[in-house]
Design a protein around this motif. Structure first.
Motif, mmCIF file in Angstrom:
data_model
loop_
_atom_site.group_PDB
_atom_site.id
_atom_site.type_symbol
_atom_site.label_atom_id
_atom_site.label_comp_id
_atom_site.label_asym_id
_atom_site.label_seq_id
_atom_site.Cartn_x
_atom_site.Cartn_y
_atom_site.Cartn_z
ATOM 1 N N VAL A 72 0.419 -1.227 0.067
ATOM 2 C CA VAL A 72 0.113 -0.305 -0.111
ATOM 3 C C VAL A 72 0.699 0.960 -0.215
ATOM 4 O O VAL A 72 1.632 1.747 0.947
ATOM 5 N N ASP A 73 0.607 2.304 -0.942
ATOM 6 C CA ASP A 73 1.451 3.447 -0.977
ATOM 7 C C ASP A 73 0.397 4.674 -0.655
ATOM 8 O O ASP A 73 -0.499 4.858 -0.894
ATOM 9 N N VAL A 74 1.169 4.774 0.391
ATOM 10 C CA VAL A 74 -0.308 6.005 1.240
ATOM 11 C C VAL A 74 0.597 7.087 1.029
ATOM 12 O O VAL A 74 1.489 8.221 1.307
ATOM 13 N N GLY A 75 -1.279 8.012 0.495
ATOM 14 C CA GLY A 75 -0.958 9.302 -0.279
ATOM 15 C C GLY A 75 -0.335 9.535 -1.118
ATOM 16 O O GLY A 75 1.064 10.690 -1.579
ATOM 17 N N THR A 76 -0.231 8.400 -2.184
ATOM 18 C CA THR A 76 -0.276 7.690 -3.350
ATOM 19 C C THR A 76 0.105 9.250 -4.409
ATOM 20 O O THR A 76 1.978 9.669 -4.904
ATOM 21 N N GLY A 77 -0.811 10.116 -4.251
ATOM 22 C CA GLY A 77 -0.824 11.628 -4.879
ATOM 23 C C GLY A 77 -0.462 10.602 -7.001
ATOM 24 O O GLY A 77 -1.484 10.445 -7.242
ATOM 25 N N ALA A 78 0.572 11.082 -7.311
ATOM 26 C CA ALA A 78 0.510 11.098 -9.089
ATOM 27 C C ALA A 78 1.380 9.866 -9.016
ATOM 28 O O ALA A 78 1.547 9.210 -10.020
ATOM 29 N N GLY A 79 1.636 9.178 -7.911
ATOM 30 C CA GLY A 79 1.492 7.124 -8.482
ATOM 31 C C GLY A 79 2.832 6.665 -7.724
ATOM 32 O O GLY A 79 3.819 5.792 -8.166
ATOM 33 N N PHE A 80 3.732 7.942 -6.830
ATOM 34 C CA PHE A 80 4.642 7.703 -6.491
ATOM 35 C C PHE A 80 5.217 7.095 -4.987
ATOM 36 O O PHE A 80 4.946 7.936 -3.767
ATOM 37 N N PRO A 81 5.437 6.074 -4.474
ATOM 38 C CA PRO A 81 6.145 5.544 -5.674
ATOM 39 C C PRO A 81 5.706 4.350 -5.659
ATOM 40 O O PRO A 81 6.659 3.363 -6.500
ATOM 41 N N GLY A 82 4.514 4.143 -5.703
ATOM 42 C CA GLY A 82 3.942 2.553 -6.024
ATOM 43 C C GLY A 82 3.766 2.001 -7.525
ATOM 44 O O GLY A 82 3.785 1.586 -7.834
ATOM 45 N N VAL A 83 3.383 3.095 -8.260
ATOM 46 C CA VAL A 83 2.811 2.837 -9.172
ATOM 47 C C VAL A 83 3.980 2.534 -10.294
ATOM 48 O O VAL A 83 4.478 1.264 -11.035
ATOM 49 N N VAL A 84 5.517 2.961 -10.288
ATOM 50 C CA VAL A 84 6.883 2.549 -10.784
ATOM 51 C C VAL A 84 7.293 0.950 -10.092
ATOM 52 O O VAL A 84 7.924 0.301 -10.387
ATOM 53 N N ALA A 85 7.433 1.094 -8.777
ATOM 54 C CA ALA A 85 7.282 -0.288 -8.210
ATOM 55 C C ALA A 85 6.647 -1.764 -8.589
ATOM 56 O O ALA A 85 7.091 -2.091 -8.714
ATOM 57 N N LYS A 86 5.636 -1.590 -8.637
ATOM 58 C CA LYS A 86 4.330 -2.124 -9.256
ATOM 59 C C LYS A 86 5.325 -2.288 -10.692
ATOM 60 O O LYS A 86 5.196 -3.726 -11.313
ATOM 61 N N LEU A 87 5.495 -1.518 -11.702
ATOM 62 C CA LEU A 87 6.313 -1.487 -13.211
ATOM 63 C C LEU A 87 7.720 -2.911 -12.787
ATOM 64 O O LEU A 87 7.730 -3.250 -13.947
ATOM 65 N N TYR A 88 8.103 -2.396 -11.611
ATOM 66 C CA TYR A 88 9.495 -2.672 -11.541
ATOM 67 C C TYR A 88 9.288 -4.180 -11.451
ATOM 68 O O TYR A 88 10.045 -5.430 -11.426
ATOM 69 N N LYS A 89 8.018 -4.505 -10.539
ATOM 70 C CA LYS A 89 8.139 -5.752 -10.065
ATOM 71 C C LYS A 89 6.454 -6.436 -10.373
ATOM 72 O O LYS A 89 5.340 -5.943 -9.009
ATOM 73 N N PRO A 90 6.351 -6.567 -10.753
ATOM 74 C CA PRO A 90 4.628 -6.780 -11.599
ATOM 75 C C PRO A 90 4.438 -7.578 -10.952
ATOM 76 O O PRO A 90 3.151 -7.653 -11.149
ATOM 77 N N GLU A 91 4.569 -8.880 -9.878
ATOM 78 C CA GLU A 91 4.197 -9.351 -9.059
ATOM 79 C C GLU A 91 3.286 -8.829 -7.865
ATOM 80 O O GLU A 91 3.248 -8.665 -7.091
ATOM 81 N N LEU A 92 3.616 -7.416 -8.166
ATOM 82 C CA LEU A 92 2.809 -6.764 -6.079
ATOM 83 C C LEU A 92 1.838 -6.748 -6.907
ATOM 84 O O LEU A 92 0.786 -6.434 -7.409
ATOM 85 N N GLU A 93 1.012 -6.873 -5.720
ATOM 86 C CA GLU A 93 -0.795 -6.545 -4.915
ATOM 87 C C GLU A 93 -0.419 -4.850 -5.160
ATOM 88 O O GLU A 93 -0.074 -5.030 -3.578
ATOM 89 N N LEU A 94 -0.904 -4.440 -5.558
ATOM 90 C CA LEU A 94 -0.577 -2.861 -5.107
ATOM 91 C C LEU A 94 -1.959 -1.736 -5.062
ATOM 92 O O LEU A 94 -2.599 -2.057 -5.400
ATOM 93 N N THR A 95 -2.041 -1.540 -3.899
ATOM 94 C CA THR A 95 -2.895 -0.739 -3.569
ATOM 95 C C THR A 95 -2.803 0.596 -3.042
ATOM 96 O O THR A 95 -1.421 0.928 -2.637
ATOM 97 N N LEU A 96 -3.379 1.972 -4.213
ATOM 98 C CA LEU A 96 -2.629 2.864 -4.544
ATOM 99 C C LEU A 96 -3.898 4.174 -3.004
ATOM 100 O O LEU A 96 -5.190 4.101 -3.639
#
Length: 232
Positions: A72-96
């Motif tokens: 979980v990326d808390v207060g993600t705003g424009a998606g940093f770092p969560g979206v970039v992390a998902k691109l780098y590690k596609p296996e992550l289960e991401l919550t923004l």
């Protein structure tokens, strides 16, 4: 928009292979700057600034071995770092997690363009931790200027026992020494700190906190109390 070759080379200097995702990062940057004209997402809009302060910065977190499972990326705003992390590690289960509706809309459009799956939680962290997201994540992260006790109260209640909270700090995080009491009250224990330097010379501290016991139901308090009276 970004210089993909330059980004790949800079990634190599950190031991990161960015060739497989450079094109998608370029799409990300282009859409970010375009959308930023109507919704305030970032003050950094030049290509090299985006590469260094958004992408490389996020990737330094994403590359940590602890970043796995449900993130979980808390207060993600424009998606940093969560979206970039998902691109780098596609296996992550991401919550923004982002309380601002206009930013959540951007994140949804962004993930569609990048063809990645994510859960979108239009919530404040202190409210989300009273709902279905409490102690559900392997990793929680936040990139912000708030002091560590404040970030910890937002994030640790979302982390399951055995998981980690990773605070992204832009200073030398001298408040760490005074945060032991707060971490203990929230069920956390300091694990380690990693000092990094971005390509432009800016310092980045990654503070890792292990969740060793369940967080008391007393926490998190409401947002006003968290900000005005940080835990000690």
């Amino acid at each position: 928009m970004i210089d993909q070759k330059r980004l790949i080379e800079r990634g190599e200097s950190y031991g990161l292979d960015l060739a497989p995702i450079a094109k998608k990062l370029d799409i990300y940057a282009d859409f970010l700057v375009e959308y930023n004209q109507k919704v305030n997402l970032t003050a950094i809009t030049d290509p090299e600034g985006i590469e260094n302060k958004h992408f490389i910065d996020s990737l330094l977190l994403a590359a940590l071995p602890e970043v796995q499972g449900r993130l979980v990326d808390v207060g993600t705003g424009a998606g940093f770092p969560g979206v970039v992390a998902k691109l780098y590690k596609p296996e992550l289960e991401l919550t923004l997690m982002e309380p601002t509706g206009k930013r959540v809309d951007f994140l949804k459009y962004l993930c569609e363009r990048l063809d990645i799956k994510a859960e979108f939680a239009k919530e404040r962290a202190e409210e989300a931790a009273r709902k279905k997201w409490r102690e559900q994540f392997d990793v929680a992260t936040a990139r912000g200027v708030a002091a560590l006790p404040v970030l910890s109260e937002y994030c640790l209640p979302l982390v399951k026992v055995g998981g980690v909270f990773i605070a992204m700090k832009s200073d030398d995080s001298t408040e760490l020494a005074a945060s032991g009491g707060a971490l203990s009250k929230l069920g956390g224990e300091f694990l380690r700190r990693e000092e990094k330097k971005l390509p432009d010379g800016a310092q980045r501290s990654l503070i890792l906190v292990k969740k060793i016991s369940q967080t008391s139901t007393v926490y998190p308090r409401n947002g006003g109390k968290i900000a005005k009276a940080p835990l000690k």
